[in-house]
Design a protein around this motif. Structure first.
Motif, PDB file in Angstrom:
ATOM      1  N   THR A   1       0.848  -1.194   0.000  1.00  0.00           N
ATOM      2  CA  THR A   1       0.000   0.000   0.000  1.00  0.00           C
ATOM      3  C   THR A   1       0.877   1.235   0.000  1.00  0.00           C
TER       4      THR A   1
ATOM      5  N   GLN B   1     -10.365  -0.522   1.914  1.00  0.00           N
ATOM      6  CA  GLN B   1     -10.799   0.013   0.634  1.00  0.00           C
ATOM      7  C   GLN B   1      -9.872  -0.524  -0.457  1.00  0.00           C
ATOM      8  N   ASN B   2     -10.023  -0.012  -1.652  1.00  0.00           N
ATOM      9  CA  ASN B   2      -9.249  -0.516  -2.784  1.00  0.00           C
ATOM     10  C   ASN B   2      -7.886   0.183  -2.836  1.00  0.00           C
ATOM     11  N   THR B   3      -7.072  -0.109  -1.822  1.00  0.00           N
ATOM     12  CA  THR B   3      -5.777   0.554  -1.697  1.00  0.00           C
ATOM     13  C   THR B   3      -4.592  -0.405  -1.822  1.00  0.00           C
TER      14      THR B   3
ATOM     15  N   THR C   1      -2.027  -3.046  -3.597  1.00  0.00           N
ATOM     16  CA  THR C   1      -1.434  -3.409  -4.886  1.00  0.00           C
ATOM     17  C   THR C   1      -0.688  -4.723  -4.718  1.00  0.00           C
TER      18      THR C   1
ATOM     19  N   PRO D   1      -6.622  -5.308 -10.440  1.00  0.00           N
ATOM     20  CA  PRO D   1      -7.373  -4.251  -9.765  1.00  0.00           C
ATOM     21  C   PRO D   1      -6.853  -4.052  -8.346  1.00  0.00           C
ATOM     22  N   LYS D   2      -6.831  -2.821  -7.883  1.00  0.00           N
ATOM     23  CA  LYS D   2      -6.498  -2.576  -6.486  1.00  0.00           C
ATOM     24  C   LYS D   2      -7.637  -3.099  -5.617  1.00  0.00           C
ATOM     25  N   ALA D   3      -7.277  -3.646  -4.478  1.00  0.00           N
ATOM     26  CA  ALA D   3      -8.275  -4.286  -3.622  1.00  0.00           C
ATOM     27  C   ALA D   3      -7.778  -4.284  -2.183  1.00  0.00           C
ATOM     28  N   SER D   4      -8.595  -4.843  -1.297  1.00  0.00           N
ATOM     29  CA  SER D   4      -8.243  -4.915   0.117  1.00  0.00           C
ATOM     30  C   SER D   4      -7.582  -6.254   0.422  1.00  0.00           C
TER      31      SER D   4
ATOM     32  N   SER E   1     -10.935  -9.071  -4.134  1.00  0.00           N
ATOM     33  CA  SER E   1     -12.258  -8.584  -3.734  1.00  0.00           C
ATOM     34  C   SER E   1     -12.257  -7.068  -3.788  1.00  0.00           C
ATOM     35  N   VAL E   2     -12.956  -6.523  -4.768  1.00  0.00           N
ATOM     36  CA  VAL E   2     -12.986  -5.081  -4.979  1.00  0.00           C
ATOM     37  C   VAL E   2     -14.115  -4.488  -4.151  1.00  0.00           C
ATOM     38  N   THR E   3     -13.768  -3.605  -3.232  1.00  0.00           N
ATOM     39  CA  THR E   3     -14.789  -2.964  -2.407  1.00  0.00           C
ATOM     40  C   THR E   3     -15.754  -2.176  -3.293  1.00  0.00           C
TER      41      THR E   3
END
Length: 405
Positions: free
Chosen positions: A308, A321-323, A325, A342-345, A365-367
């Motif tokens: 992150t 959140q989607n932060t 990488t 995709p950025k994800a948690s 898992s994309v918020t």
């Protein structure tokens, strides 16, 4: 192996009737792979409730977790020889499930309060496929609750509290361990227990003989500072040649102050029982401050880490959140590749142990969006991945994925 072809056919027919499947190996010998629809376990949080299910296919269609799965939390779990072991902290139990073609079946359980007072464990791991090691963080007295469970008898062979040594009046604040070569290595964080301040200015691991858990030895690396225990998952892992690699958690968001925030995020190595001079500086690969939250070993010297950017994390909730990488780390060549996922948690993945045929599988898992399983080709570059099955339902977060067979 079978002198009589009819005997072999009868044996195979019996296993097929029980739900087992077969694959053809290169040497022409049939290999039992386990009951149908049990190769993988997927655990998820759906609208704040826990569910899990087993499947043979992570790459096509959708995976139904609600309705066709089991209710309960499987995020703190391990799988060994056709059985799944779950830390059920909601009911204070360690549970044993048999994996069958019709779903996991509860076959035994242990009361965690019978193991240690309070009956809570944060971590569960398999040791040499013959034991479970349960542990959690040091209590107010600085002792680490633990239990060793023999899998054959599903009973405790050792339990109680492990007294961690102090270092210059600093206490052990957080631990998680791996076993290698007759020793257990506890990745740790040392500091003042009351304030989480006065943190050690180095990386610390405490080594014990295993399974006796005697003869503590303090190992120190000055490569950086912060915690080497990991957060959700273990901060240490053992590679095929017996070396142990660790990453550290830095950043003011974790500690609540800036004491170690300027220390680099690194991978270090324990070789032949102690830290050596190996250092891989992950922070140096980025042009702004970063932190590592979770990392997983995928075999052949390849690890994956959730990185992150500190600028994206104004408060604790931003980690969900989607932060995150995902980066691929070649521990041997010291190369770091940011994947175009995709950025994800990724921080909220508790259990992840899923490697098949040289490919690494991870939930993304994309918020506010979808949850999919992705297949990563080790060494395949920034775009070396394939999007797989989607988890159906609303507000699905996949917190566990592991291979059973």
């Amino acid at each position: 192996m079978y002198k009589n072809k009819l005997v072999k056919l009868f044996f195979i027919g019996t296993l097929l009737a029980a739900g087992f499947t077969f694959v053809s190996c290169d040497d022409g010998v049939d290999e039992v792979k386990g009951p149908e629809n049990t190769k993988y376990t997927v655990g998820a949080d759906v609208d704040g409730e826990g569910y899990y299910t087993t499947t043979d296919d992570l790459m096509t269609g959708s995976i139904s977790i609600v309705g066709s799965g089991s209710e309960g939390w499987a995020n703190l779990s391990v799988s060994v020889d056709g059985y799944m072991y779950i830390l059920n902290n909601t009911e204070g139990l360690t549970e044993k499930y048999e994996l069958t073609a019709t779903g996991p079946v509860l076959v035994d359980e242990i009361s965690n309060s019978a193991l240690t007072a309070g009956g809570f464990f944060r971590y569960i791991q398999s040791i040499n496929d013959s034991e479970l090691f349960l542990s959690t963080n040091p209590n107010d007295e600085g002792s680490v609750p633990y239990a060793i469970i023999d899998l054959e008898t599903f009973s405790a062979t050792s339990k109680g509290y492990l007294e961690m040594p102090t270092i210059n009046d600093k206490s052990n604040l957080w631990v998680n361990a791996v076993v290698q070569g007759g020793s257990m290595y506890f990745g740790s964080l040392y500091g003042d227990a009351a304030t989480w301040g006065q943190l050690a200015d180095s990386l610390v691991t405490v080594k014990y003989d295993y399974p006796s858990l005697t003869n503590p030895e303090i190992l120190v690396s000055t490569a950086s500072a912060g915690m080497t225990a990991g957060y959700r998952t273990n901060g240490s892992f053992v590679t095929e040649n017996g070396d142990i690699y660790q990453y550290n958690i830095t950043g003011s968001l974790w500690y609540g102050h800036d004491e170690v925030a300027d220390k680099p995020s690194v991978f270090v190595r324990i070789k032949d029982g102690d830290y050596d001079d190996y250092v891989l500086d992950i922070s140096a690969e980025f042009d702004e401050p970063i932190a590592i939250w979770n990392a997983w070993y995928a075999g052949d010297g390849i690890a994956y880490a959730n990185v992150t950017r500190v600028s994206d994390l104004a408060e604790w909730g931003d980690l969900s959140q989607n932060t995150g990488t995902l980066v691929e780390i070649n521990l041997e060549t010291k190369s770091v590749t940011e994947l175009n996922l995709p950025k994800a948690s990724f921080v909220n993945i508790f259990s992840l142990d899923c490697v098949t045929d040289g490919k690494f599988y991870i939930p993304v898992s994309v918020t506010g969006g979808d949850a999919n399983i992705y297949e990563i080709n080790r060494g395949g570059g920034a775009d070396g991945f394939t999007k797989g099955a989607q988890l159906d339902g609303s507000n699905v977060f996949v917190n566990a994925l592991f291979r059973n067979f």
